[in-house]
Design a protein around this motif. Structure first.
Motif, PDB file in Angstrom:
ATOM      1  N   GLN A 144     112.250   9.744  26.797  1.00  0.00           N
ATOM      2  CA  GLN A 144     113.043   8.532  26.574  1.00  0.00           C
ATOM      3  C   GLN A 144     112.222   7.259  26.810  1.00  0.00           C
ATOM      4  O   GLN A 144     112.375   6.276  26.085  1.00  0.00           O
ATOM      5  N   GLU A 145     111.361   7.313  27.810  1.00  0.00           N
ATOM      6  CA  GLU A 145     110.529   6.149  28.138  1.00  0.00           C
ATOM      7  C   GLU A 145     109.782   5.597  26.928  1.00  0.00           C
ATOM      8  O   GLU A 145     109.558   4.397  26.814  1.00  0.00           O
ATOM      9  N   VAL A 146     109.357   6.502  26.052  1.00  0.00           N
ATOM     10  CA  VAL A 146     108.580   6.059  24.892  1.00  0.00           C
ATOM     11  C   VAL A 146     109.405   6.137  23.604  1.00  0.00           C
ATOM     12  O   VAL A 146     108.865   6.017  22.499  1.00  0.00           O
ATOM     13  N   GLY A 147     110.693   6.336  23.770  1.00  0.00           N
ATOM     14  CA  GLY A 147     111.606   6.288  22.619  1.00  0.00           C
ATOM     15  C   GLY A 147     111.588   7.506  21.716  1.00  0.00           C
ATOM     16  O   GLY A 147     111.894   7.410  20.529  1.00  0.00           O
ATOM     17  N   ILE A 148     111.227   8.664  22.280  1.00  0.00           N
ATOM     18  CA  ILE A 148     111.213   9.886  21.462  1.00  0.00           C
ATOM     19  C   ILE A 148     112.608  10.501  21.450  1.00  0.00           C
ATOM     20  O   ILE A 148     113.202  10.719  22.510  1.00  0.00           O
ATOM     21  N   THR A 149     113.117  10.745  20.258  1.00  0.00           N
ATOM     22  CA  THR A 149     114.422  11.394  20.138  1.00  0.00           C
ATOM     23  C   THR A 149     114.228  12.834  19.658  1.00  0.00           C
ATOM     24  O   THR A 149     113.221  13.151  19.021  1.00  0.00           O
ATOM     25  N   ILE A 150     115.201  13.657  19.956  1.00  0.00           N
ATOM     26  CA  ILE A 150     115.073  15.078  19.598  1.00  0.00           C
ATOM     27  C   ILE A 150     116.248  15.515  18.721  1.00  0.00           C
ATOM     28  O   ILE A 150     117.322  14.921  18.770  1.00  0.00           O
ATOM     29  N   GLU A 151     115.979  16.516  17.929  1.00  0.00           N
ATOM     30  CA  GLU A 151     117.006  17.024  17.007  1.00  0.00           C
ATOM     31  C   GLU A 151     117.044  18.543  17.119  1.00  0.00           C
ATOM     32  O   GLU A 151     116.019  19.217  16.913  1.00  0.00           O
ATOM     33  N   LYS A 152     118.200  19.075  17.450  1.00  0.00           N
ATOM     34  CA  LYS A 152     118.302  20.524  17.659  1.00  0.00           C
ATOM     35  C   LYS A 152     118.035  21.277  16.355  1.00  0.00           C
ATOM     36  O   LYS A 152     118.541  20.897  15.299  1.00  0.00           O
ATOM     37  N   LYS A 153     117.228  22.305  16.429  1.00  0.00           N
ATOM     38  CA  LYS A 153     116.968  23.141  15.248  1.00  0.00           C
ATOM     39  C   LYS A 153     116.733  24.573  15.727  1.00  0.00           C
ATOM     40  O   LYS A 153     115.757  24.841  16.434  1.00  0.00           O
ATOM     41  N   ILE A 154     117.641  25.435  15.359  1.00  0.00           N
ATOM     42  CA  ILE A 154     117.523  26.833  15.798  1.00  0.00           C
ATOM     43  C   ILE A 154     116.228  27.430  15.254  1.00  0.00           C
ATOM     44  O   ILE A 154     115.952  27.348  14.058  1.00  0.00           O
ATOM     45  N   GLU A 155     115.426  27.988  16.160  1.00  0.00           N
ATOM     46  CA  GLU A 155     114.158  28.576  15.712  1.00  0.00           C
ATOM     47  C   GLU A 155     113.696  29.640  16.701  1.00  0.00           C
ATOM     48  O   GLU A 155     113.957  29.544  17.902  1.00  0.00           O
ATOM     49  N   GLY A 156     113.002  30.632  16.183  1.00  0.00           N
ATOM     50  CA  GLY A 156     112.463  31.689  17.041  1.00  0.00           C
ATOM     51  C   GLY A 156     113.331  32.929  17.005  1.00  0.00           C
ATOM     52  O   GLY A 156     114.513  32.885  16.644  1.00  0.00           O
ATOM     53  N   ASP A 157     112.726  34.050  17.412  1.00  0.00           N
ATOM     54  CA  ASP A 157     113.419  35.327  17.328  1.00  0.00           C
ATOM     55  C   ASP A 157     114.191  35.676  18.602  1.00  0.00           C
ATOM     56  O   ASP A 157     115.047  36.558  18.576  1.00  0.00           O
ATOM     57  N   CYS A 158     113.866  35.029  19.700  1.00  0.00           N
ATOM     58  CA  CYS A 158     114.601  35.316  20.932  1.00  0.00           C
ATOM     59  C   CYS A 158     115.976  34.649  20.841  1.00  0.00           C
ATOM     60  O   CYS A 158     116.069  33.415  20.753  1.00  0.00           O
TER      61      CYS A 158
ATOM     62  N   THR B  45     104.738  35.465  16.582  1.00  0.00           N
ATOM     63  CA  THR B  45     104.008  35.462  15.310  1.00  0.00           C
ATOM     64  C   THR B  45     102.498  35.445  15.512  1.00  0.00           C
ATOM     65  O   THR B  45     101.741  35.337  14.555  1.00  0.00           O
ATOM     66  N   ARG B  46     102.071  35.535  16.755  1.00  0.00           N
ATOM     67  CA  ARG B  46     100.628  35.476  17.006  1.00  0.00           C
ATOM     68  C   ARG B  46      99.983  36.849  16.840  1.00  0.00           C
ATOM     69  O   ARG B  46     100.638  37.870  16.907  1.00  0.00           O
ATOM     70  N   ASN B  47      98.687  36.807  16.645  1.00  0.00           N
ATOM     71  CA  ASN B  47      97.965  38.036  16.391  1.00  0.00           C
ATOM     72  C   ASN B  47      96.609  38.004  17.107  1.00  0.00           C
ATOM     73  O   ASN B  47      95.723  37.295  16.650  1.00  0.00           O
ATOM     74  N   PRO B  48      96.401  38.691  18.220  1.00  0.00           N
ATOM     75  CA  PRO B  48      97.354  39.547  18.927  1.00  0.00           C
ATOM     76  C   PRO B  48      98.380  38.708  19.694  1.00  0.00           C
ATOM     77  O   PRO B  48      98.181  37.526  19.929  1.00  0.00           O
ATOM     78  N   ARG B  49      99.448  39.356  20.082  1.00  0.00           N
ATOM     79  CA  ARG B  49     100.539  38.643  20.753  1.00  0.00           C
ATOM     80  C   ARG B  49     100.177  38.225  22.178  1.00  0.00           C
ATOM     81  O   ARG B  49     100.674  37.226  22.672  1.00  0.00           O
ATOM     82  N   ASN B  50      99.361  39.049  22.804  1.00  0.00           N
ATOM     83  CA  ASN B  50      99.115  38.831  24.242  1.00  0.00           C
ATOM     84  C   ASN B  50      97.949  37.881  24.483  1.00  0.00           C
ATOM     85  O   ASN B  50      96.904  38.271  24.981  1.00  0.00           O
ATOM     86  N   GLN B  51      98.124  36.644  24.110  1.00  0.00           N
ATOM     87  CA  GLN B  51      97.072  35.645  24.311  1.00  0.00           C
ATOM     88  C   GLN B  51      97.504  34.614  25.346  1.00  0.00           C
ATOM     89  O   GLN B  51      98.681  34.502  25.673  1.00  0.00           O
ATOM     90  N   ASP B  52      96.515  33.829  25.781  1.00  0.00           N
ATOM     91  CA  ASP B  52      96.842  32.655  26.600  1.00  0.00           C
ATOM     92  C   ASP B  52      97.757  31.748  25.775  1.00  0.00           C
ATOM     93  O   ASP B  52      97.579  31.628  24.560  1.00  0.00           O
ATOM     94  N   ILE B  53      98.688  31.115  26.441  1.00  0.00           N
ATOM     95  CA  ILE B  53      99.501  30.100  25.757  1.00  0.00           C
ATOM     96  C   ILE B  53      99.377  28.796  26.545  1.00  0.00           C
ATOM     97  O   ILE B  53      99.765  28.723  27.708  1.00  0.00           O
ATOM     98  N   ASP B  54      98.803  27.800  25.900  1.00  0.00           N
ATOM     99  CA  ASP B  54      98.607  26.506  26.551  1.00  0.00           C
ATOM    100  C   ASP B  54      99.779  25.596  26.222  1.00  0.00           C
ATOM    101  O   ASP B  54     100.242  25.565  25.073  1.00  0.00           O
ATOM    102  N   PHE B  55     100.243  24.883  27.209  1.00  0.00           N
ATOM    103  CA  PHE B  55     101.420  24.025  26.987  1.00  0.00           C
ATOM    104  C   PHE B  55     101.418  22.849  27.945  1.00  0.00           C
ATOM    105  O   PHE B  55     100.695  22.833  28.952  1.00  0.00           O
ATOM    106  N   ILE B  56     102.217  21.859  27.607  1.00  0.00           N
ATOM    107  CA  ILE B  56     102.488  20.774  28.560  1.00  0.00           C
ATOM    108  C   ILE B  56     103.994  20.748  28.790  1.00  0.00           C
ATOM    109  O   ILE B  56     104.762  21.178  27.917  1.00  0.00           O
ATOM    110  N   TRP B  57     104.396  20.293  29.964  1.00  0.00           N
ATOM    111  CA  TRP B  57     105.825  20.103  30.184  1.00  0.00           C
ATOM    112  C   TRP B  57     106.109  18.617  30.301  1.00  0.00           C
ATOM    113  O   TRP B  57     105.289  17.838  30.800  1.00  0.00           O
ATOM    114  N   ILE B  58     107.255  18.236  29.780  1.00  0.00           N
ATOM    115  CA  ILE B  58     107.641  16.829  29.728  1.00  0.00           C
ATOM    116  C   ILE B  58     109.114  16.745  30.122  1.00  0.00           C
ATOM    117  O   ILE B  58     109.922  17.573  29.684  1.00  0.00           O
TER     118      ILE B  58
END
Lengths: 256, 174
Positions: free
Chosen positions: B90-104, B71-84
């Protein structure tokens, strides 16, 4: 339509030394001094907002469009003294940001067509930094990427000011980050114009976030502007002229 | 050469969170990790709900990059991210909930929503910064390579069409 009058203490010496609550960034642009091209040294300015009733995010886009049509029929034009606050937001822009991020792309062009004044661009910048809005940063840059010459007008205003280590100035630099990247992505503006506007900002910036945004913007413009022109500016940031070691390294990476 | 997540120091499985900009992970003028963590949390965790992707292979990582670029414009940009890692969440008590998203189609099922309040964000950032975790960047030319690769595979996040992508073909076979 609701009318809201506020008595606002204004800046002295641009944004340099005082705490600057968020709405001031917007109001600053709208002051009479700005309109007449003077520096912003007024101490008090009374501003009046004439705004359509804000919509709920549950209201459909057609409702927002009808609001705009209604405003047009009533000869409503965004006033220079317009104030942005939680209760006074442009309905179409609000609708865009309250839309789920994955669905925003469908609304982007239509919303961008409506952004034809400095006030509305500033409103987008305000949204880009709003707490609680999902992917507000990307949403704002993507929206600005569909806008035209109005972005350059915003960048060329006196609102730049100087940045200092003030919490609210952090808010300002964040907005500049979004505007600079938005301009870089704004494909409706000629690449040369985008490039010139962005590079003109370089001497005036001393904040890391803004400098990094300029470097990112230059990277975005690669392939549209000759590599030599871009590298001159990247090399400047990568040299000892740049006092921030992080930015030096950042620029070097951009050149790789 | 297509990038690999190992180049960014990550080991599978790992969660990917796109961040607004890498510079926001490195605020200026911080005198301690705690101060930096607070500033990073203030800058990068300003919402209620956050999107994260759980990836277990480079192929999935490419699908995430394609989805984030869609959905970016232009598509070919830098993408900044962190990995966890899951443990770090879990250490900080973060829970996750599955939600289908994205076109891939390959990675849309790997998307999760998570709620992170400001205090939790500060603790998460503090923990990550203590470990020396830096924000990563999928650079513009890497994004281009990934998008070209994904397009060849028929990825719907890159090009919407009626032709089956490789993932759909695999799904049919399975």
């Amino acid at each position: 339509m609701r009318t809201k009058t506020l008595d606002i203490p204004c800046f002295s010496d641009n944004l340099k030394s005082k705490k600057v609550p968020t709405p001031y960034f917007l109001d600053l642009i709208h002051s009479a001094d700005y309109k007449h091209g003077n520096s912003l040294k007024t101490h008090h300015c009374k501003t009046v907002a004439l705004l359509p009733k804000a919509t709920s995010h549950k209201e459909p886009l057609s409702y927002s469009l009808s609001l705009i049509e209604e405003a047009k029929e009533k000869n409503y034009v965004p006033k220079s003294a317009r104030i942005l606050s939680e209760n006074a937001l442009d309905p179409l822009i609000k609708e865009y940001f309250l839309t789920e991020p994955s669905l925003r792309a469908k609304r982007r062009k239509l919303t961008a067509q409506h952004i034809n004044s400095i006030e509305l661009v500033l409103e987008v910048l305000e949204w880009s930094n709003k707490r609680g809005v999902q992917e507000a940063y990307d949403g704002a840059i993507d929206l600005l990427s569909e806008c035209g010459q109005i972005l350059l007008k915003v960048a060329n205003t006196n609102a730049r000011g100087n940045f200092s280590d003030d919490k609210d100035v952090l808010d300002l630099e964040a907005k500049w980050e979004v505007l600079i990247k938005g301009i870089a992505c704004a494909y409706k503006i000629k690449p040369e114009q985008r490039f010139n506007t962005i590079t003109k900002l370089i001497p005036q910036q001393n904040r890391r976030l803004v400098k990094a945004a300029i470097i990112d913007a230059l990277t975005i413009l690669q392939n549209e502007i000759s590599q030599d022109k871009i590298e001159i500016h990247l090399a400047y940031f990568a040299s000892d002229n740049e006092s921030d070691k992080y930015i030096q390294k950042y620029a070097k990476e951009a050149m790789e | 050469m297509l990038p690999t997540l190992a180049e960014f120091g990550a080991q599978f499985p790992v969660f990917i969170r796109k961040i607004d900009s890498r510079a926001r992970w490195n605020p200026e003028g911080c005198n301690s990790i705690e101060e930096r963590a607070n500033r990073v949390a203030e800058r990068l965790f300003t919402k209620d709900v956050y999107s994260i992707w759980r990836v277990t292979s480079d192929l999935e990582f490419y699908g995430v990059i394609a989805s984030l670029s869609a959905t970016r414009n232009p598509r070919n940009q830098d993408i900044d991210f962190i990995w966890i890692t899951e443990e770090e969440l879990q250490e900080v008590g973060i829970t996750i909930e599955k939600k289908i998203e994205g076109d891939c189609l390959y990675v849309q099922k790997l998307h999760f929503n998570t709620r992170i309040d400001n205090d939790t964000a500060k603790r998460l950032c503090y923990n990550l910064l203590t470990k020396g975790r830096e924000a990563n960047r999928c650079k513009k030319n890497q994004t281009i390579q990934i998008l070209e690769y994904q397009e060849k595979r028929g990825c719907k996040a890159v090009k919407s069409n009626l032709i089956q992508c490789e993932c759909e073909t695999m799904m049919v076979i399975n």
